[in-house]
Scaffold this motif. Sequence first.
Motif, PDB file in Angstrom:
ATOM      1  N   LEU A 102       0.834  -1.187   0.019  1.00 31.66           N
ATOM      2  CA  LEU A 102       0.143   0.049  -0.133  1.00 31.66           C
ATOM      3  C   LEU A 102       0.991   1.157   0.022  1.00 31.66           C
ATOM      4  O   LEU A 102       1.933   1.118   0.589  1.00 31.66           O
ATOM      5  N   THR A 103       0.304   2.366  -0.359  1.00 31.83           N
ATOM      6  CA  THR A 103       0.910   3.527  -0.376  1.00 31.83           C
ATOM      7  C   THR A 103       0.603   4.311   1.024  1.00 31.83           C
ATOM      8  O   THR A 103      -0.423   3.686   1.748  1.00 31.83           O
ATOM      9  N   GLU A 104       1.561   5.236   1.586  1.00 36.85           N
ATOM     10  CA  GLU A 104       1.130   5.778   2.764  1.00 36.85           C
ATOM     11  C   GLU A 104      -0.107   6.415   2.768  1.00 36.85           C
ATOM     12  O   GLU A 104      -1.165   6.386   3.954  1.00 36.85           O
ATOM     13  N   ALA A 105      -0.448   7.058   1.514  1.00 33.53           N
ATOM     14  CA  ALA A 105      -1.758   7.659   1.672  1.00 33.53           C
ATOM     15  C   ALA A 105      -2.993   6.842   1.841  1.00 33.53           C
ATOM     16  O   ALA A 105      -3.993   6.897   2.475  1.00 33.53           O
ATOM     17  N   GLU A 106      -3.045   5.559   0.965  1.00 37.04           N
ATOM     18  CA  GLU A 106      -3.911   4.397   1.150  1.00 37.04           C
ATOM     19  C   GLU A 106      -3.807   3.762   2.623  1.00 37.04           C
ATOM     20  O   GLU A 106      -4.935   3.838   3.198  1.00 37.04           O
ATOM     21  N   ALA A 107      -2.973   3.927   3.284  1.00 38.70           N
ATOM     22  CA  ALA A 107      -2.685   3.178   4.665  1.00 38.70           C
ATOM     23  C   ALA A 107      -3.580   4.469   5.410  1.00 38.70           C
ATOM     24  O   ALA A 107      -4.250   3.981   6.388  1.00 38.70           O
ATOM     25  N   GLU A 108      -3.218   5.623   5.385  1.00 34.38           N
ATOM     26  CA  GLU A 108      -3.859   6.689   6.145  1.00 34.38           C
ATOM     27  C   GLU A 108      -5.478   6.673   5.938  1.00 34.38           C
ATOM     28  O   GLU A 108      -6.164   6.851   6.892  1.00 34.38           O
ATOM     29  N   GLN A 109      -5.783   6.573   4.812  1.00 34.58           N
ATOM     30  CA  GLN A 109      -7.192   6.310   4.457  1.00 34.58           C
ATOM     31  C   GLN A 109      -7.890   5.070   5.251  1.00 34.58           C
ATOM     32  O   GLN A 109      -9.045   5.358   5.643  1.00 34.58           O
ATOM     33  N   LEU A 110      -7.159   3.908   4.797  1.00 36.28           N
ATOM     34  CA  LEU A 110      -7.907   2.889   5.757  1.00 36.28           C
ATOM     35  C   LEU A 110      -7.790   2.967   7.085  1.00 36.28           C
ATOM     36  O   LEU A 110      -8.833   2.507   7.994  1.00 36.28           O
ATOM     37  N   THR A 111      -6.875   3.737   7.832  1.00 33.80           N
ATOM     38  CA  THR A 111      -6.891   4.076   9.300  1.00 33.80           C
ATOM     39  C   THR A 111      -7.922   4.916   9.397  1.00 33.80           C
ATOM     40  O   THR A 111      -8.784   4.740  10.682  1.00 33.80           O
ATOM     41  N   ALA A 112      -8.391   5.597   8.867  1.00 34.06           N
ATOM     42  CA  ALA A 112      -9.448   6.781   9.015  1.00 34.06           C
ATOM     43  C   ALA A 112     -11.000   5.960   8.881  1.00 34.06           C
ATOM     44  O   ALA A 112     -11.776   6.404   9.429  1.00 34.06           O
ATOM     45  N   GLU A 113     -10.831   4.918   8.199  1.00 42.36           N
ATOM     46  CA  GLU A 113     -11.966   4.121   8.223  1.00 42.36           C
ATOM     47  C   GLU A 113     -12.387   3.182   9.005  1.00 42.36           C
ATOM     48  O   GLU A 113     -13.238   2.263   9.029  1.00 42.36           O
TER      49      GLU A 113
END
Length: 842
Positions: free
Chosen positions: A29-40
């Motif tokens: 994953l990219t860092e942006a995708e990881a951050e989005q998944l964390t927010a979800e």
Amino acid sequence: MADAVHGAPGAPEGPCEEQPFVATPDSGLTEAEAEQLTAEGKSNVDVSPRTRTVGQIVRDNVCTLFNAVNVLLAVVVFLTGSYRNMLFMIIVVCNAAIGIFQEVQSKRAVDQLSILAERPVRVRRGGKVVEVPSTGVVQGDLVLLSSGDQVPADLRVRSGKVVMNESLLTGESEPVRKGPDDRLLSGSFVTAGSCVGQAVAVGAASFAAQINDEARAAKPIESEIRSTLRFIVKLGTWVLLPVGTVLFLRSFFDGGSWQDAALTTVAAVTGMIPQGLVLLTSSVLAISTVRLAMQKVLVQQLYCIEALARVDVLCLDKTGTITSGAMTVEKLIPEPGVEREDLVSDLVTVMAANADDANDTARAVLAYQEEHALQPRVITRAVPFSSDRKYSGCLLETGGGLAVGAAQFLVPDRADALAAAEREAGACARLLAVCRVEGFDKDDRFTGVPVLLGFVAISDQVRDSAPATLAYFKEQGVGLRVISGDDPRTVAAIAQEAGVPDADEYVDATTLDTPEKLKRAARDCRVFGRVTPQQKRDLVLALQAEGHTVAMTGDGVNDVLALREADCSVAMAGGSDAARSVAEIVLVDDDFSHMPAVVAEGRRSINNLQRSAALFLEKTVFSIVVATLCIIVPPYPLLPIQLTLVSAAVIGIPSFVLALEPNHDRVRGSFLANVLAHAVPAALAISLGLAIVVFARYPLGMSAAQVSTIATCVTASVGLALVRCVSKPLNWLRRLLFWAMLAVVVLGVSVFGSFFEVATLTWPLAGFLALVAGAALALFFALFRRSVADADNPAGPYLRFARRVEKRTHDRRERRRALRRTGRAVRNLRSGGPEDEDADGR
């Protein structure tokens, strides 16, 4: 999802479903995708905190049976209109407040230290390997695992092969092989190999989060203190209601008012309740965790402090405990006809092939490779190191294979070459054999007859603090056992350098092929080499069977089985995740020199709690005896306000002061026997004194106020005598404590006599008081000397009684274990059971 727990026999039925997600590319994953998944909310948030929340601590300290009983009694006293007799609630409130404060402080210390003790998880994001906390893993992450790592979330293997240990989940210690598309359960750990796994279930959806504590094969807490406290609590609970009810009815129908009957009954009942004892114990142990946390020692189970204080045998893992674990290549010893360059090339090739699964030895060789700019040969297959096989290896592209490991396992018939290499390398160096083999089978075992190419000598330095630490345990009468997978002669030489007594009494564990030989070696030998993980566990069990209390230290996955069986387990934070997971104590800075401080803290807690528990139990016993007597001859001779004075002066204040004092004496005898030996003489002496006062009331024409006054003075006199006895040997603080409590009692019955409802005595009654108090004190001192001797006597009544109580506790614990085993068997049958395993052993 039939294969969701593929290879996990014994797992509870109904495994969690994988969460849907978009396929992750090999770059992760990219860092942006990881951050989005964390927010979800798709991150691996720990849903089961290590410690109780502040709300839970407050609830558990406030909403207790004894607090409820005390509140009910306070309401009864309030209805009588005698408000000063509600003063006992101050003790209840103070106990709860102190307990909450200490546990919250302990929680904060443990939580902060737990974060320091955790190792980050390696994940691949955006084509780079980064480290994140276990809670930072998100759904779809590519997680890199190697030997010793614990699985942070449910993973699906994308590449690589590993051998897993799922004993923390299923209770079964048999290794389970996993490959591509197999599922790795959170909470299990890698014993060999390496892989890349994709997170398919995180946080509350993971397997470990969905099973309850009973489904886990967690080690039960063995605590004599906890068993004793439960016994005392049950004793008070069983007696309180029937005796209190009958006493109230007897006093009321004897002609007294309901108010007088209620007050005397409340005094009797509150005396039966060991107010503050449980909270005092929690507070003392909580303070111990805070003190140890300040020394970078993480206590993961509160009552393990008691076990370590009682330890009389300490089993030590050599690497990382006695030695620093920082290994270096000292010398290369090729066989005749083998070029040194070829030996180095073969050695480096094997270690480089298993670089992702490198242990301390492999890292030493890899550092040597980097320092000398050596290039490994091309391979087609890597064979990871196994603590059972004692070697690692690889298959070469040009054909054939190489293996590096223990000579006794690879070339057992070349003892002559090994002996010559040992003479050249020195006793403290660890020798690894480098061999050529035909190949490896599917179980990673070599085929054909290995050809010895030479040896590599690797050294490990003894920690500077090790000799002083081991000398401390020797002075304290703690037996030492050094257990290692290395050559026994090397281990013995290092142990001798570190100061282990009788280090020359060593044994090669490969010769311990029967249970009888192992038991005899556990008793007679001090150093064990070539030990497998199963043998480490069996050695601990053999020592326990001899009646020893065993502590085990370790830092690797090969120590996990022994750590789980030990009475107290200690792990290094820098070691494997698996070792830290099962250990009760974690040395956060990997410094073994903290161990004496841990033992000293445990001794302080237990010795001081024994003294404090005797003060509490004294009141419980005499209250039950006198309350039972007063059913025949009512009323009860003490009022709640008077019992509050006695409880504060001879129990509450002294117990807290004594419980927090330094005390490094060795723990001797049974906790329950020691407590009874101190409490029973005082309780019997007070009971006799109060019985004399009760029976003499009508012949001497004493009023109720005069009876309660004499009873208060007699109870306080014997209580102060017990405080002095349990405080020995006296120092300035203990002397000051005794005289201060004596002053409190004197002021309470004189200057503040009206507040505590103390009546003025005529000279004849004062003489009677002196006579009764003298008789009670004489009986106490006579019984006390005999009682303490009986507590240490194997045939003494207190020790026999304590052993009966401990046996019943042990039997109940064994029944609970049997029920858990039955439950696992039922779950096995429901989920297909071990009989449905695949042919390849998964």
